[in-house]
Design an enzyme around this catalytic site. Structure first.
Site, PDB file in Angstrom:
ATOM      1  N   HIS A 173       9.916   4.947  20.616  1.00 11.34           N
ATOM      2  CA  HIS A 173       8.476   4.726  20.402  1.00 11.34           C
ATOM      3  C   HIS A 173       7.646   5.383  21.508  1.00 11.34           C
ATOM      4  CE1 HIS A 173       9.357   1.004  22.804  1.00 11.34           C
ATOM      5  NE2 HIS A 173       8.123   1.166  23.240  1.00 11.34           N
TER       6      HIS A 173
ATOM      7  N   ASP B 187      -1.283  -1.722   5.804  1.00 12.70           N
ATOM      8  CA  ASP B 187      -1.304  -2.961   5.025  1.00 12.70           C
ATOM      9  C   ASP B 187      -1.836  -4.133   5.859  1.00 12.70           C
ATOM     10  OD1 ASP B 187       0.810  -4.131   6.538  1.00 12.70           O
ATOM     11  OD2 ASP B 187       2.334  -3.307   5.212  1.00 12.70           O
ATOM     12  N   ALA B 188      -2.077  -5.249   5.179  1.00 15.65           N
ATOM     13  CA  ALA B 188      -2.684  -6.416   5.842  1.00 15.65           C
ATOM     14  C   ALA B 188      -1.781  -6.949   6.954  1.00 15.65           C
ATOM     15  CB  ALA B 188      -2.942  -7.499   4.803  1.00 15.65           C
ATOM     16  N   ASN B 189      -0.479  -6.928   6.709  1.00 15.41           N
ATOM     17  CA  ASN B 189       0.459  -7.482   7.695  1.00 15.41           C
ATOM     18  C   ASN B 189       0.453  -6.684   8.995  1.00 15.41           C
ATOM     19  OD1 ASN B 189       2.784  -9.128   8.536  1.00 15.41           O
ATOM     20  ND2 ASN B 189       3.939  -7.233   8.298  1.00 15.41           N
TER      21      ASN B 189
ATOM     22  N   CYS C  64      -2.076  -4.395  -9.146  1.00 17.15           N
ATOM     23  CA  CYS C  64      -1.804  -5.772  -9.602  1.00 17.15           C
ATOM     24  C   CYS C  64      -2.758  -6.190 -10.722  1.00 17.15           C
ATOM     25  CB  CYS C  64      -1.934  -6.722  -8.423  1.00 17.15           C
ATOM     26  SG  CYS C  64      -3.543  -6.582  -7.631  1.00 17.15           S
TER      27      CYS C  64
HETATM   28  C1  LIG Z   1       5.170  -4.271  -4.810  1.00 16.75           C
HETATM   29  C2  LIG Z   1       4.450  -4.687  -3.570  1.00 16.75           C
HETATM   30  C3  LIG Z   1       3.246  -4.114  -3.258  1.00 16.75           C
HETATM   31  C4  LIG Z   1       2.558  -4.488  -2.102  1.00 16.75           C
HETATM   32  N1  LIG Z   1       1.368  -3.885  -1.821  1.00 16.75           N
HETATM   33  C5  LIG Z   1       0.690  -4.276  -0.720  1.00 16.75           C
HETATM   34  C6  LIG Z   1      -0.576  -3.655  -0.414  1.00 16.75           C
HETATM   35  O1  LIG Z   1      -1.050  -2.756  -1.097  1.00 16.75           O
HETATM   36  N2  LIG Z   1      -1.200  -4.074   0.718  1.00 16.75           N
HETATM   37  C7  LIG Z   1      -0.717  -5.061   1.529  1.00 16.75           C
HETATM   38  O2  LIG Z   1      -1.370  -5.384   2.518  1.00 16.75           O
HETATM   39  N3  LIG Z   1       0.473  -5.651   1.255  1.00 16.75           N
HETATM   40  C8  LIG Z   1       1.182  -5.267   0.173  1.00 16.75           C
HETATM   41  N4  LIG Z   1       2.394  -5.854  -0.104  1.00 16.75           N
HETATM   42  C9  LIG Z   1       2.926  -6.859   0.831  1.00 16.75           C
HETATM   43  C10 LIG Z   1       3.563  -6.200   2.062  1.00 16.75           C
HETATM   44  O3  LIG Z   1       4.554  -5.284   1.679  1.00 16.75           O
HETATM   45  C11 LIG Z   1       4.141  -7.293   2.976  1.00 16.75           C
HETATM   46  O4  LIG Z   1       3.063  -8.000   3.569  1.00 16.75           O
HETATM   47  C12 LIG Z   1       5.064  -6.758   4.021  1.00 16.75           C
HETATM   48  O5  LIG Z   1       5.483  -7.827   4.859  1.00 16.75           O
HETATM   49  C13 LIG Z   1       4.455  -5.664   4.868  1.00 16.75           C
HETATM   50  O6  LIG Z   1       5.366  -5.259   5.875  1.00 16.75           O
HETATM   51  P1  LIG Z   1       5.035  -4.112   6.925  1.00 16.75           P
HETATM   52  O7  LIG Z   1       3.639  -4.344   7.381  1.00 16.75           O
HETATM   53  O8  LIG Z   1       6.044  -4.300   8.017  1.00 16.75           O
HETATM   54  O9  LIG Z   1       5.209  -2.797   6.238  1.00 16.75           O
HETATM   55  C14 LIG Z   1       3.097  -5.480  -1.256  1.00 16.75           C
HETATM   56  C15 LIG Z   1       4.327  -6.045  -1.564  1.00 16.75           C
HETATM   57  C16 LIG Z   1       4.987  -5.679  -2.714  1.00 16.75           C
HETATM   58  C17 LIG Z   1       6.304  -6.336  -3.032  1.00 16.75           C
END
Ligand SMILES: Cc1cc2nc3c(=O)[nH]c(=O)nc-3n(C[C@H](O)[C@H](O)[C@H](O)COP(=O)(O)O)c2cc1C
Length: 237
Positions: free
Chosen positions: A118, A134-136, A204
């Site tokens: 990193h 993404d939100a996470n 969705c």
């Molecule tokens: C099919 C699918 C689509 C998803 N799309 C989104 C999205 O568009 N935005 C979002 O914030 N989370 C989305 N999620 C949820 C995230 O993948 C989830 O919060 C995950 O823990 C994110 O991990 P990361 O931040 O480590 O990549 C989706 C989950 C699934 C199963």
């Protein structure tokens, strides 16, 4: 490209195991892997992918960045979270560059003196583009967490270098007050630049704001950044 990918996923057998869906197509990187900065004046862009469905647009984003900016002016390295990999078979896609994953962070380091992935990637980069964010991962960044390769890069980010982020999430997530709080930290405290999401019917079925900005918008912002940075370099010799 994204249509092609979604077709591939829909065709898969619902009983397939995760290993069958995501075969490991390259072994983890080892300590001999070197990350070398190109000193020919090309812009080094770190493209960071997180687990939003919009990650399916990554191939289109990369090819548009190369097309619009030119391979003689930009180099892209890709870093992904594990969940982004589940949504899109990134390693199977035709990138020229390696896609760095969490497992590489740990396979490249064995003992004192070995490079830390990193840190090497943040040093290599002139700028970062987190698209989709993404939100996470947005919440993790806003709260200073660094529990994977992506968040460790961002936690160690040189804040004098530009970092763009393109949020992509469900409308209800976008409208949640926590999202506003997290965006504010990214923009006001870290000085990251937001590429606002757009309104459309999400995958969705919900309609509203939350979809990642268009590839065209993202590419033109990065193109402007590269142009400005390279113009400054020419002027300063
Ligand atoms: C099919 C699918 C689509 C998803 N799309 C989104 C999205 O568009 N935005 C979002 O914030 N989370 C989305 N999620 C949820 C995230 O993948 C989830 O919060 C995950 O823990 C994110 O991990 P990361 O931040 O480590 O990549 C989706 C989950 C699934 C199963």
């Amino acid at each position: 490209m994204s249509d092609e990918l979604s077709v591939k996923r829909h065709k898969s057998d619902p009983d397939e195991s995760i290993e069958e869906i995501m075969p490991e197509i390259r072994p983890p990187l080892t300590r001999t892997h070197k990350i070398v900065r190109d000193e020919s004046g090309k812009h080094n862009l770190l493209l960071i992918l997180t687990g939003s469905i919009a990650v399916m647009k990554a191939p289109e984003l990369i090819s548009e960045l190369y097309e619009k900016i030119g391979r003689d002016r930009i180099l892209i390295k890709v870093v992904t979270t594990e969940n982004a990999m589940k949504l899109c078979h990134i390693q199977k896609l035709e990138f020229d560059e390696i896609v760095y994953e969490d497992r590489d962070e740990w396979s490249m380091w064995r003992e004192r003196g070995d490079k830390v992935l990193h840190i090497e990637l943040r040093k290599w980069a002139d700028s970062a583009l987190i698209a989709p964010l993404d939100a996470n991962t947005m919440a993790k960044i806003a709260n200073g967490l660094c529990d994977n390769l992506v968040t460790s890069i961002i936690r160690a980010w040189d804040l004098s270098k530009p970092c763009y982020f393109a949020p992509a999430m469900n409308t209800h997530m976008w409208e949640n007050p926590l999202t506003m709080q997290h965006r504010t930290v990214l923009k006001s405290q870290l000085k990251f630049k937001e590429i606002c999401p757009i309104q459309k019917e999400l995958i969705c079925g919900d309609v509203g704001t939350g979809a990642m900005a268009s590839i065209g918008t993202i590419v033109s912002l990065v193109a402007a950044l590269v142009r400005d940075q390279q113009a400054v370099r020419i002027q300063c010799g």
